[in-house]
Design an enzyme around this catalytic site. Structure first.
Site, PDB file in Angstrom:
ATOM      1  N   GLU A 121      -4.177   1.990  -7.057  1.00  0.00           N
ATOM      2  CA  GLU A 121      -4.559   3.035  -6.119  1.00  0.00           C
ATOM      3  C   GLU A 121      -3.686   4.263  -6.335  1.00  0.00           C
ATOM      4  OE1 GLU A 121      -6.709   0.950  -2.653  1.00  0.00           O
ATOM      5  OE2 GLU A 121      -4.670   1.390  -2.051  1.00  0.00           O
TER       6      GLU A 121
ATOM      7  N   HIS B 103       0.853  -1.187   0.000  1.00  0.00           N
ATOM      8  CA  HIS B 103       0.000   0.000   0.000  1.00  0.00           C
ATOM      9  C   HIS B 103       0.894   1.244   0.000  1.00  0.00           C
ATOM     10  CE1 HIS B 103      -2.713   3.126   1.358  1.00  0.00           C
ATOM     11  NE2 HIS B 103      -3.699   2.374   0.903  1.00  0.00           N
TER      12      HIS B 103
HETATM   13  P1  PGA Z   1      -9.726   5.795   0.915  1.00  0.00           P
HETATM   14  O1  PGA Z   1      -8.516   4.773   1.063  1.00  0.00           O
HETATM   15  O2  PGA Z   1     -10.905   5.044   0.331  1.00  0.00           O
HETATM   16  O3  PGA Z   1      -9.993   6.272   2.308  1.00  0.00           O
HETATM   17  O4  PGA Z   1      -9.273   6.892   0.002  1.00  0.00           O
HETATM   18  C1  PGA Z   1      -8.253   3.891   0.002  1.00  0.00           C
HETATM   19  C2  PGA Z   1      -7.032   3.072   0.253  1.00  0.00           C
HETATM   20  O5  PGA Z   1      -6.051   3.572   0.827  1.00  0.00           O
HETATM   21  O6  PGA Z   1      -7.014   1.903  -0.140  1.00  0.00           O
END
Ligand code: PGA
Length: 261
Positions: A173, A101
């Protein structure tokens, strides 16, 4: 083509949030609704490590909800203070391991090399990696999204052949779309990059998910983007009501009860 289509993955990580009491209540409420199920949808829940065992115990495999860990080390055991091995998170009930992540890459030294080691360790232990990739706002603005994320994916999955263990998931992401300060992506922002990832990984990957400020308002549009096989959600699913709303919406969309597009 990725291998899990047409199953749609809808999951959340609670990140560094939630007490055991919160975890137990959330999981119990989710289990009650899971009995009726969400056809075509694969829910997954990634609590903090402290709550893994309790959430797994409440949900059990029969609920159909996959439980994951937010991180795991590449070694099986040893002098790695503060870390957990894949075997330990599996012992606590995880069958999925989130890897790379952007918060881990930015703050905890999860380089491409570390991500790759964790992917291999996860597969070796028979668990499914959920590999997160994403480009910065600068790279997005410079038109380098595809180049950056395909390089991250190549490195993460180096040497992983189709059919070797559980097919990894990839979550695209974009860093600029994540969290409180993130900007919600439009389908136009992400369609080319999602498509490039899907083409790049082919049958080595189960599904390509999208994450970053996903919420009730934009879910339908995002799930309509070609190549998106699900969503990985933070804030909008930090309450059970929020998560259930997303699962219900996605199930309705799949069932064709909503006008998509
Ligand atoms: P968020 O986080 O939906 O709060 O933007 C997404 C993530 O970090 O996977």
């Amino acid at each position: 083509m990725t291998v899990d289509e047409p199953l749609t993955w809808i999951g959340t990580s609670w990140k560094m949030n939630g007490s055991l009491a919160f975890a137990r209540a959330y999981a119990t409420g989710l289990r009650a609704r899971a009995a009726a199920g969400w056809p075509g949808i694969q829910p997954f829940l990634i609590p903090p490590a402290t709550a893994l065992a309790v959430v797994s115990e409440v949900l059990r495999p029969a609920s159909g909800i996959i439980v994951g860990a937010q991180n795991a080390h590449w070694e099986q055991r040893g002098a790695w203070t503060g870390e957990l091995s894949v075997e330990q998170v599996a012992d606590a009930g995880a069958t999925l391991v989130e890897i790379g992540h952007s918060e881990r890459r930015a703050w905890f030294g999860d380089t491409d090399e570390v991500v790759h080691r964790k992917v291999l360790a996860t597969l070796r232990a028979g668990l499914r990696p959920l590999v997160c990739v994403g480009e910065s706002a600068e790279d997005f603005a410079a038109g380098r999204s595809v180049e950056v994320v395909t390089a991250q994916v190549s490195s993460a999955l180096a040497g992983v052949a189709p059919g070797e263990g559980q097919a990894p998931l990839v979550a695209y992401e974009p860093i600029w779309a994540i969290g409180e300060h993130g900007r919600e992506a439009t389908p136009e922002d992400i369609v080319a990059t999602v498509g490039a990832i899907a083409d790049h990984v082919g049958d080595r990957v189960g599904s390509v998910l999208y994450g970053g400020s996903v919420n009730r308002e934009n879910l339908t549009d995002i799930l309509g983007v070609p190549g998106v096989g699900g969503v990985f959600v933070g804030r909008a699913a930090w309450t059970l009501t929020g998560y259930l709303a997303l699962l219900d919406l996605a199930a309705d969309q799949l069932a064709g009860r909503l006008n998509v597009g």
